[in-house]
Design an enzyme around this catalytic site. Structure first.
Site, PDB file in Angstrom:
ATOM      1  N   GLY A  31      16.642  30.414  45.298  1.00  0.00           N
ATOM      2  CA  GLY A  31      16.270  29.026  46.021  1.00  0.00           C
ATOM      3  C   GLY A  31      16.844  28.465  47.086  1.00  0.00           C
ATOM      4  O   GLY A  31      17.835  29.359  47.873  1.00  0.00           O
ATOM      5  N   LEU A  33      16.024  28.216  50.199  1.00  0.00           N
ATOM      6  CA  LEU A  33      15.740  29.173  51.109  1.00  0.00           C
ATOM      7  C   LEU A  33      16.002  28.981  52.416  1.00  0.00           C
ATOM      8  O   LEU A  33      15.838  27.932  53.118  1.00  0.00           O
ATOM      9  CB  LEU A  33      13.958  29.644  51.097  1.00  0.00           C
ATOM     10  N   HIS A  34      16.724  29.789  53.244  1.00  0.00           N
ATOM     11  CA  HIS A  34      16.942  29.906  54.599  1.00  0.00           C
ATOM     12  C   HIS A  34      16.178  31.091  55.434  1.00  0.00           C
ATOM     13  O   HIS A  34      15.516  31.807  54.529  1.00  0.00           O
ATOM     14  CB  HIS A  34      18.372  29.857  54.845  1.00  0.00           C
ATOM     15  N   GLU A  35      16.416  31.161  56.626  1.00  0.00           N
ATOM     16  CA  GLU A  35      15.742  32.198  57.387  1.00  0.00           C
ATOM     17  C   GLU A  35      15.946  33.644  56.763  1.00  0.00           C
ATOM     18  O   GLU A  35      14.944  34.583  56.884  1.00  0.00           O
ATOM     19  CB  GLU A  35      15.933  32.105  58.682  1.00  0.00           C
ATOM     20  N   HIS A  37      16.242  34.638  53.573  1.00  0.00           N
ATOM     21  CA  HIS A  37      15.344  34.770  52.501  1.00  0.00           C
ATOM     22  C   HIS A  37      13.726  34.959  53.008  1.00  0.00           C
ATOM     23  O   HIS A  37      13.218  35.772  52.598  1.00  0.00           O
ATOM     24  CB  HIS A  37      14.997  33.583  51.577  1.00  0.00           C
ATOM     25  N   GLN A  61      25.698  33.872  36.458  1.00  0.00           N
ATOM     26  CA  GLN A  61      26.397  34.646  37.333  1.00  0.00           C
ATOM     27  C   GLN A  61      27.504  33.447  38.007  1.00  0.00           C
ATOM     28  O   GLN A  61      28.024  33.921  38.857  1.00  0.00           O
ATOM     29  CB  GLN A  61      25.539  35.271  38.604  1.00  0.00           C
ATOM     30  N   LYS A 149      23.689  41.181  53.201  1.00  0.00           N
ATOM     31  CA  LYS A 149      24.702  40.211  53.168  1.00  0.00           C
ATOM     32  C   LYS A 149      25.438  40.392  51.989  1.00  0.00           C
ATOM     33  O   LYS A 149      26.866  40.513  51.795  1.00  0.00           O
ATOM     34  CB  LYS A 149      24.543  38.749  53.545  1.00  0.00           C
ATOM     35  N   ARG A 187      25.068  28.535  51.022  1.00  0.00           N
ATOM     36  CA  ARG A 187      26.499  28.001  51.118  1.00  0.00           C
ATOM     37  C   ARG A 187      27.106  27.248  52.152  1.00  0.00           C
ATOM     38  O   ARG A 187      28.055  26.447  52.373  1.00  0.00           O
ATOM     39  CB  ARG A 187      27.598  28.759  50.338  1.00  0.00           C
TER      40      ARG A 187
END
Ligand code: PAF
Length: 282
Positions: A31, A33-35, A37, A61, A149, A187
């Protein structure tokens, strides 16, 4: 767009799609979400007939000192973005649904999880492979998409799929960057304005390494030292690791003779950021 919270409902939905003979793609996310994702979702939309996005902040995790409790979230915004890309189903279970009290099984890729992020985040990759294996069993995809990434995560998942004979194609998608080069990450949200400037040192470090290799430098130690110096010249930075390694085995290499992975993790203020590049001699 269907929003599904129950494992059994997701399994039945995917099973029906499979019986209809359509190709199912899964994009797993936590979740916010950025560009980056959204790009994974766009690629997924092109590659399959039915697109599932999972949205689950996976407690398994995160280490005890990590940011599970404060991990950013924007469910409404995420659903809006998913809808705009044409996602067919969002699977968003609760932690209790995913990890009922009786669960006792973990999936662990033994070796390549020991290096890079595995050194400073013990247990992290077992948490990732366990949840991804569960998501595969729940959503039954033919193809699953992950960002480059998180390069080590991608290599670890491919290894799991090979080792456990999972009949799923794992596809990596290149990192999406802000205009100034910062790799997109949920982050990045933790960065103050000054830290945001220092965070650019990761990409500058990768570019410096590429430039050194282009001018004939092959000594991995020297390249890493130059990158280290560049990053530490920026305030608020603390290096977790800078590694030049085999892109599949993730073992350290000393000379850049073929394609190799330069991966780094740097703390900038509260944020632990990662980035990577494949170095190629010219
Ligand atoms: O990359 C992520 O966001 C997570 O590690 C993943 C793959 C969704 C598993 O929780």
């Amino acid at each position: 767009m269907e929003i599904i919270e129950k494992i059994t409902v997701m399994q039945e939905t995917s099973e029906k799609w499979r019986r209809d003979g359509v190709l199912i793609v899964l994009v797993p996310t936590m979740g916010f979400l950025h560009e980056g994702h959204v790009e994974l979702l766009r690629v997924g939309r092109q590659k399959g007939d039915r697109l599932i996005m999972s949205l689950f902040v996976n407690p398994a995790q995160f280490g005890p000192q990590e940011d599970y409790q404060t991990y950013p979230s924007d469910t409404e915004g995420d659903l809006e973005k998913a809808r705009s890309v044409g996602v067919d189903a969002v699977f968003m279970p609760t932690a209790q649904e995913m990890y009922p009290d009786r669960s006792q099984t973990t999936v662990n890729v033994e070796e390549i999880t020991q290096y890079l992020c595995g050194e400073s985040r013990p247990g992290h990759f077992a948490g990732v492979t366990t949840v991804v294996a569960k998501l595969f069993n729940i959503t039954k995809p033919h193809l699953a998409i992950f960002g480059e990434k998180d390069y080590q995560q991608l290599v670890v998942i491919k290894q799991m799929v090979r080792d456990l004979d999972m009949d799923i194609d794992v596809v990596g998608v290149p990192t999406v960057r802000e205009q100034d080069g910062l790799a997109m990450s949920s982050r990045n949200n933790y960065l103050s304005a000054e830290e945001r400037v220092s965070a650019l040192s990761l990409k500058k470090g990768l570019d410096l390494a590429s430039a050194l290799v282009a001018t004939g430098e092959k000594n991995a130690g020297k390249i890493k030292n130059s990158v280290r110096e560049l990053i530490l010249n920026h305030p608020f930075t603390e290096i977790d690791y800078i590694t030049i390694c085999d892109p599949e085995k993730l073992t350290d290499i000393e000379r850049v003779d073929g394609p190799c992975l330069l991966a780094l993790a740097v703390r900038v203020g509260k944020a632990r950021l990662i980035d990577n590049i494949i170095l190629r001699e010219h």
